[in-house]
Design an enzyme around this catalytic site. Structure first.
Site, PDB file in Angstrom:
ATOM      1  N   SER A 124       0.685  -1.237  -0.566  1.00 34.99           N
ATOM      2  CA  SER A 124       0.167  -0.437  -0.096  1.00 34.99           C
ATOM      3  C   SER A 124       1.230   0.994   0.157  1.00 34.99           C
ATOM      4  O   SER A 124       0.218   2.724   0.000  1.00 34.99           O
ATOM      5  CB  SER A 124      -1.220   0.201   1.546  1.00 34.99           C
ATOM      6  OG  SER A 124      -1.834  -1.165   0.920  1.00 34.99           O
ATOM      7  N   LYS A 161      -0.253   3.567  -2.507  1.00 34.37           N
ATOM      8  CA  LYS A 161      -0.413   5.313  -2.283  1.00 34.37           C
ATOM      9  C   LYS A 161      -0.305   6.110  -2.091  1.00 34.37           C
ATOM     10  O   LYS A 161      -1.339   7.319  -2.015  1.00 34.37           O
ATOM     11  CB  LYS A 161      -2.440   4.836  -0.941  1.00 34.37           C
ATOM     12  CG  LYS A 161      -2.994   3.182  -1.860  1.00 34.37           C
ATOM     13  CD  LYS A 161      -3.824   2.638  -0.657  1.00 34.37           C
ATOM     14  CE  LYS A 161      -4.884   2.094  -0.645  1.00 34.37           C
ATOM     15  NZ  LYS A 161      -3.967   0.398   0.301  1.00 34.37           N
ATOM     16  N   SER A 182      -5.896   3.656   4.472  1.00 33.01           N
ATOM     17  CA  SER A 182      -5.555   2.302   3.470  1.00 33.01           C
ATOM     18  C   SER A 182      -6.747   1.580   2.690  1.00 33.01           C
ATOM     19  O   SER A 182      -6.032   0.340   2.243  1.00 33.01           O
ATOM     20  CB  SER A 182      -4.411   1.522   3.935  1.00 33.01           C
ATOM     21  OG  SER A 182      -3.392   0.791   2.756  1.00 33.01           O
ATOM     22  N   LYS A 229       3.601   6.434   4.856  1.00 34.42           N
ATOM     23  CA  LYS A 229       2.145   4.773   4.466  1.00 34.42           C
ATOM     24  C   LYS A 229       2.530   3.971   4.898  1.00 34.42           C
ATOM     25  O   LYS A 229       3.988   3.806   4.657  1.00 34.42           O
ATOM     26  CB  LYS A 229       1.973   5.185   3.221  1.00 34.42           C
ATOM     27  CG  LYS A 229       0.891   4.882   2.518  1.00 34.42           C
ATOM     28  CD  LYS A 229      -0.655   5.175   2.910  1.00 34.42           C
ATOM     29  CE  LYS A 229      -1.482   4.250   2.600  1.00 34.42           C
ATOM     30  NZ  LYS A 229      -1.611   2.655   4.047  1.00 34.42           N
TER      31      LYS A 229
END
Length: 395
Positions: free
Chosen positions: A73, A76, A128, A235
Site C-alpha cells: 500500500s 497509495k 489504506s 504510509k
C-alpha cells in the site's frame, strides 16, 4: 579485597550489557541510537531499505536500495499525489462495481455510493482502503489501467525510472514493483504538496457520503507519527508478497529525511518496520548536518585569448549549494576548462567556457558553469591599422 572488587566490576558490566539489549526489545518506541559505523545491513530486518535527504534527493544509506521489490500500500502515495494534482477536493467520486469488489482493508461502500474526493483521500491514506483507491483512480482517469499509465508517467517525471505501477492500491500483481530509491523519490515529491502533508498528519477524519445516508470514520494507522519528534508520516503497507513496508518522513533542525523499508518482516513481526525506521532516522540525525560546499566565485581566473584584441578574459562561477554531509563524506571539485586553458577570439560576455563538478564520495552531486566576464573581439583590419598608427605616432 582486589579479587572482590574485580568480581563486583564484572557483575556491573554484565548488568549494563543486559540493560543495553533489553531496553530496545521491551520499549520499541524509545529511539535507538545507531552510530554511523554500526548501521550495517544486519542491523536492519528489512530486505530493502534506504535513507534519503529529501531536499537534495541524495542517498545517505541504502541496503539493496535499487532492487525491484513489491511495495504493497505504499503505492497509495502516488495515488494520492496524482489525485491532488489532477482533481479537485470537491470532485464527486462514485463507487463502481469494480471498486466495491475490492478486498479488505476496504471502506465497504456499496456500488453507486458517491463521496467527495477530499474525503476519499483521507480514507485512502489514513485507513489504506483498497476500494477507495480504485474509486479514486476511476474518477480521475476513467479506469484503473489508464490511471496506472498516469502513475508510471508521473514516476518517470520524478526520476523513479525503475518503477512500474499496475494497480492504484498496491495489492499483489505481476509487474507491480518499485525500488526503495524510487519510492523515496516519490515520497520526497509528495511531501512538497501541502495538502498531502495535511492529510497524512491528520489523526482522524469523519465524513458522510454525499446523500448523507451513512457516516464513515478514518483513523490514522501511522504509529511512527508518535514515535519520534518531527515525524511527518507517510504510509504503511502489507501484502503476502511484499511483507511489512513503510515509507516515513521526519523533519528536525531544517533537515528532512525520507526512509523506506520494504519486506521488513512478515506476521507476527508487525513492529519490525518501526524499529528499522527509527534506526534509519537516528542514523541520519546523528551523522548528517548541513554544510555549505560551494559559493559564488566572482573572480575565478584569467583565461588566455588568442587572436583577440585583448590577451586575457576574466571568468566567474555563479552557484551556491549546501547539503547534508557526515564527517566521513569526501567532497571534491573538478574544474573543466578549454584545452590548455586557451580561448580563441571572438569571446562573448557571459559565454559558458567550462564547468565545475562537485563530487561527493566520487559521485557527481552538482555542477555549475564557468562563464566569461567581459568580451574579447577578434583582431581585424581596423584594429591592426589602429595599432600600427599608434606605434608610428609614439615613435
Amino acid at each position: 579485597m582486589n579479587k572482590r572488587i574485580q568480581r563486583i566490576f564484572k557483575y556491573i558490566i554484565k548488568i549494563i550489557m543486559i540493560i543495553g539489549i533489553a531496553v530496545p526489545l521491551l520499549c520499541p518506541h524509545i529511539p535507538i541510537n545507531i552510530q554511523a559505523a554500526e548501521l550495517a545491513e544486519n542491523n536492519l530486518s528489512a530486505k530493502s531499505a534506504l535513507l534519503m535527504d529529501a531536499d537534495s534527493r541524495r542517498v545517505l544509506y541504502e541496503k539493496n536500495g535499487y532492487q525491484q521489490m513489491p511495495m504493497a500500500s505504499t503505492t497509495k502515495i502516488m495515488t494520492c499525489l496524482l489525485a491532488l494534482e489532477q482533481a479537485d477536493m470537491q470532485d464527486v467520486v462514485e463507487f463502481s462495481a469494480n471498486a466495491a469488489s475490492m478486498p479488505k482493508v476496504h471502506l465497504g461502500a456499496p456500488k453507486g455510493t458517491k463521496f467527495y474526493m477530499g474525503d476519499m483521500l483521507y480514507s485512502l491514506m489514513l485507513e489504506s482502503h483498497n476500494d477507495t483507491a480504485v474509486a479514486i483512480a476511476e474518477s480521475v482517469a476513467g479506469d484503473t489501467m489508464s490511471f496506472a499509465n498516469m502513475m508510471n508517467e508521473r514516476a518517470k517525471q520524478i526520476g523513479a525510472k525503475n518503477t512500474n505501477f499496475v494497480t492504484p492500491n498496491g495489492l499483489d500483481a505481476e509487474q507491480h514493483y518499485t525500488t526503495a530509491y524510487d519510492l523515496a523519490l516519490i515520497a520526497a515529491e509528495a511531501i512538497k504538496n501541502e495538502e498531502f502533508l495535511k492529510i497524512v498528519n491528520t489523526p482522524s477524519h469523519s465524513f458522510r457520503d454525499i446523500e448523507g445516508n451513512r457516516q464513515y470514520a478514518a483513523g490514522n494507522k501511522d504509529a511512527f507519527l508518535s514515535m519520534m519528534n518531527g515525524a511527518i508520516g507517510i504510509k504503511t503497507g502489507f501484502t503476502g508478497n511484499a511483507g511489512y513496508c513503510f515509507v516515513g518522513a521526519l523533519k528536525r533542525d531544517n533537515r528532512t529525511f525520507i526512509s523506506v523499508v520494504l519486506a521488513s518482516g512478515w506476521p507476527p513481526n508487525k513492529s519490525l518496520k518501526w524499529k528499522d525506521t527509527i534506526k534509519l532516522m537516528n542514523y541520519g540525525i546523528d551523522n548528517y548536518n548541513y554544510r555549505v560546499i560551494f559559493n559564488d566565485i566572482n573572480d575565478y581566473k584569467s583565461i588566455e585569448v588568442i587572436n583577440g584584441q585583448r590577451k586575457y578574459v576574466q571568468t566567474y562561477i555563479k552557484g551556491n549549494v549546501s547539503t547534508l554531509l557526515s564527517d566521513k563524506d569526501v567532497v571534491e571539485y573538478v574544474y573543466e576548462l578549454p584545452p590548455g586553458e586557451i580561448l580563441e577570439a571572438p569571446v562573448q560576455e557571459n559565454q559558458v567556457i567550462g564547468r565545475v563538478k562537485i563530487l561527493i564520495n566520487g559521485e557527481e552531486f552538482q555542477r555549475f558553469d564557468i562563464c566569461t566576464r567581459g568580451s574579447v573581439r577578434k583582431i581585424d583590419m581596423r584594429y591592426s591599422f589602429r595599432r600600427i598608427l599608434k606605434k608610428f605616432l609614439f615613435m
